[in-house]
Design an enzyme around this catalytic site. Structure first.
Site, mmCIF file in Angstrom:
data_model
loop_
_atom_site.group_PDB
_atom_site.id
_atom_site.type_symbol
_atom_site.label_atom_id
_atom_site.label_comp_id
_atom_site.label_asym_id
_atom_site.label_seq_id
_atom_site.Cartn_x
_atom_site.Cartn_y
_atom_site.Cartn_z
ATOM 1 N N ASP A 18 0.962 -0.920 -0.202
ATOM 2 C CA ASP A 18 0.060 -0.281 0.005
ATOM 3 C C ASP A 18 0.843 1.132 0.109
ATOM 4 O O ASP A 18 1.677 1.392 0.421
ATOM 5 C CB ASP A 18 -0.916 -0.131 1.214
ATOM 6 C CG ASP A 18 -1.683 -1.189 1.788
ATOM 7 O OD1 ASP A 18 -2.663 -1.677 0.433
ATOM 8 O OD2 ASP A 18 -2.701 -1.630 2.576
HETATM 9 N N1 URA Z 1 -1.754 -6.139 4.072
HETATM 10 C C1 URA Z 1 -1.364 -4.763 4.204
HETATM 11 O O1 URA Z 1 -2.925 -4.601 4.843
HETATM 12 N N2 URA Z 1 -0.881 -3.435 2.976
HETATM 13 C C2 URA Z 1 0.036 -3.916 3.081
HETATM 14 O O2 URA Z 1 0.807 -3.106 2.360
HETATM 15 C C3 URA Z 1 0.512 -5.146 2.602
HETATM 16 C C4 URA Z 1 0.008 -6.135 3.028
#
Ligand code: URA
Length: 236
Positions: free
Chosen positions: A101
């Site tokens: 993310d």
């Molecule tokens: N899980 C999430 O919620 N975000 C990420 O960036 C990676 C795994």
């Protein structure tokens, strides 16, 4: 080899998407447009997708220390992308294997090998991914048990693979998961009444984020690191 499989092996696209690309006339074989995904091809004939040759490219494998604030995407009109951190001559060639993310940091892998990157995220291969997580509220004693039992994800209508949580502090833990579903860790914590404040990926399979890399820096993977992903695939 069938044309759809060839495209899936040489690009980040799935076999299903490859079929659509072929059917929509975006692929040429030896200069001729071919719309049949089952068309037989071999390595000696030039295959192009949107004019770009798919063979004879040197294989590229990199790890990036992704900084917070960069989007795991090749292009975006609004946000800076992780590809912008790479040298211009590499940008056009690389795709991401296992996104993070925008607000997450840590280990991100980029390659031009579509079948290798798929193995990083394919749920049935179960490559472990380890994260340092900080949460808004204290991590309750039953969180580790709930994650080990699997969390039901309503959107996908499935239960996550057993995950291991090691508590490091009141609101921090090291968490290992085996898939890479959309916002998976955030949704897992949400399911137990907590909220993720920060997320940092430390490793994918046997590949650890190199501590010599500052946020925004990258390096080529070693031969052993590249091969380690194939070893996990063979044993699964
Ligand atoms: N899980 C999430 O919620 N975000 C990420 O960036 C990676 C795994």
């Amino acid at each position: 080899m069938k044309l759809d499989r060839f495209i899936a092996n040489h690009t980040p696209h799935s076999r299903q998407t490859a079929r659509l690309l072929v059917a929509s006339g975006r692929v040429t074989v030896a200069g001729e447009r071919v719309c049949d995904p089952r068309f037989d091809v071999d390595q000696f004939v030039a295959i192009r997708l949107d004019g770009a040759l798919l063979q004879d490219r040197p294989a590229l494998f990199y790890m990036l220390h992704k900084p917070v604030g960069f989007l795991s995407a090749t292009r975006d009109l609004q946000h800076r992308t992780v590809l912008e951190l790479f040298a211009p001559e590499l940008r056009e060639q690389l795709h991401i294997g296992g996104r993070l993310d925008r607000g997450s940091s840590g280990l991100l892998m980029l390659t031009n090998d579509g079948s290798w990157s798929r193995r990083l995220t394919e749920p049935k291969i179960k490559l472990p991914k380890t994260y340092q997580v900080t949460t808004l509220r204290p991590i309750s004693s039953e969180t580790a048990e709930r994650f080990a039992a699997g969390i039901y994800m309503t959107t996908e209508q499935l239960t996550t693979s057993p995950a291991q949580l090691l508590q490091l502090g009141e609101c921090t833990c090291r968490l290992t998961i085996y898939e890479g579903r959309y916002h998976q860790i955030k949704r897992m914590f949400h399911a137990v009444g907590n909220q993720v404040v920060s997320l940092h990926r430390e490793s994918m399979g046997a590949i650890q984020l190199d501590p010599a890399l500052a946020p925004g820096q990258y390096r080529a993977l070693t031969a052993a690191e590249i091969a380690s992903v194939d070893q996990v695939s063979r044993s699964s």
